[in-house]
Design a protein around this motif. Sequence first.
Motif, PDB file in Angstrom:
ATOM      1  N   TYR B  35       2.341  50.141 -53.955  1.00 44.03           N
ATOM      2  CA  TYR B  35       2.690  49.906 -55.349  1.00 44.03           C
ATOM      3  C   TYR B  35       1.486  49.298 -56.065  1.00 44.03           C
ATOM      4  O   TYR B  35       0.640  48.654 -55.456  1.00 44.03           O
ATOM      5  CB  TYR B  35       3.826  48.881 -55.465  1.00 44.03           C
ATOM      6  CG  TYR B  35       5.148  49.281 -54.887  1.00 44.03           C
ATOM      7  CD1 TYR B  35       5.445  49.045 -53.546  1.00 44.03           C
ATOM      8  CD2 TYR B  35       6.119  49.867 -55.687  1.00 44.03           C
ATOM      9  CE1 TYR B  35       6.682  49.385 -53.015  1.00 44.03           C
ATOM     10  CE2 TYR B  35       7.362  50.208 -55.162  1.00 44.03           C
ATOM     11  CZ  TYR B  35       7.626  49.965 -53.828  1.00 44.03           C
ATOM     12  OH  TYR B  35       8.862  50.305 -53.307  1.00 44.03           O
ATOM     13  N   LEU B  45       5.553  52.644 -58.014  1.00 47.97           N
ATOM     14  CA  LEU B  45       5.269  53.263 -56.726  1.00 47.97           C
ATOM     15  C   LEU B  45       4.170  54.302 -56.861  1.00 47.97           C
ATOM     16  O   LEU B  45       4.261  55.218 -57.689  1.00 47.97           O
ATOM     17  CB  LEU B  45       6.553  53.908 -56.189  1.00 47.97           C
ATOM     18  CG  LEU B  45       6.463  54.561 -54.823  1.00 47.97           C
ATOM     19  CD1 LEU B  45       6.164  53.522 -53.741  1.00 47.97           C
ATOM     20  CD2 LEU B  45       7.781  55.277 -54.514  1.00 47.97           C
ATOM     21  N   GLY B  58       4.582  59.065 -55.331  1.00 48.26           N
ATOM     22  CA  GLY B  58       5.503  58.215 -56.055  1.00 48.26           C
ATOM     23  C   GLY B  58       5.478  58.549 -57.536  1.00 48.26           C
ATOM     24  O   GLY B  58       5.302  59.712 -57.913  1.00 48.26           O
ATOM     25  N   ASP B  59       5.591  57.537 -58.355  1.00 44.83           N
ATOM     26  CA  ASP B  59       5.668  57.754 -59.798  1.00 44.83           C
ATOM     27  C   ASP B  59       4.315  57.838 -60.480  1.00 44.83           C
ATOM     28  O   ASP B  59       4.191  58.435 -61.544  1.00 44.83           O
ATOM     29  CB  ASP B  59       6.494  56.623 -60.427  1.00 44.83           C
ATOM     30  CG  ASP B  59       7.908  56.601 -59.880  1.00 44.83           C
ATOM     31  OD1 ASP B  59       8.409  55.498 -59.568  1.00 44.83           O
ATOM     32  OD2 ASP B  59       8.505  57.685 -59.737  1.00 44.83           O
TER      33      ASP B  59
END
Lengths: 112, 115
Positions: B35, B45, B58-59
């Motif tokens: 993260y 993330l 992730g994002d």
Amino acid sequence: AQSVSQHNHHVILSEAASLELGCNYSYGGTVNLFWYVQYPGQHLQLLLKYFSGDPLVKGIKGFEAEFIKSKFSFNLRKPSVQWSDTAEYFCAVSGNTGKLIFGQGTTLQVKP
Amino acid sequence: DVKVTQSSRYLVKRTGEKVFLECVQDMDHENMFWYRQDPGLGLRLIYFSYDVKMKEKGDIPEGYSVSREKKERFSLILESASTNQTSMYLCASALSWTGPKNIQYFGAGTRLSVL
């Protein structure tokens, strides 16, 4: 898409005051809910969690949180804060993907 | 206790450098995460891994890559560091992907400054 919203960004309280930090989430399915805390200079650690069962969950250091499904909320409470509770608090949600979605965080400052 | 160790607490790098952030966990967890933490944005993330040599975006994966050659070690790579990657980076691990064992344990973080 999942999202988490923490209402208060910065909270200042005097010792012995009661605390309630708001957390609302957006997700249509079954959720797991968490509160994490980060004390100054320390790593993020789990305060409490909800997976199922009793919607009122108790965590470490006298904290508790209540899951209200109809309101999509998981608010954190403590009846009487101490100076040592000064920290940043994060609400987080995971659904069936396992991914944790965090809120923006709330900084709590407790004045002695 | 679960221990997640990040190799550096503070790093200062120059724009364009290749940067490696290392993370090791000692609890035989299947799942590991990277993260970044920025004020007012919480934790976002970047990448995660549910098994050795497996990775998922992730994002916010842009500008990052990861490597997981061994179960206990998960590396985050900034191929060409940029100033907008100045941030606190947190590594986490979890025993399970779902259910009551999906509790993530975090390292102390690496504060990266890109100049």
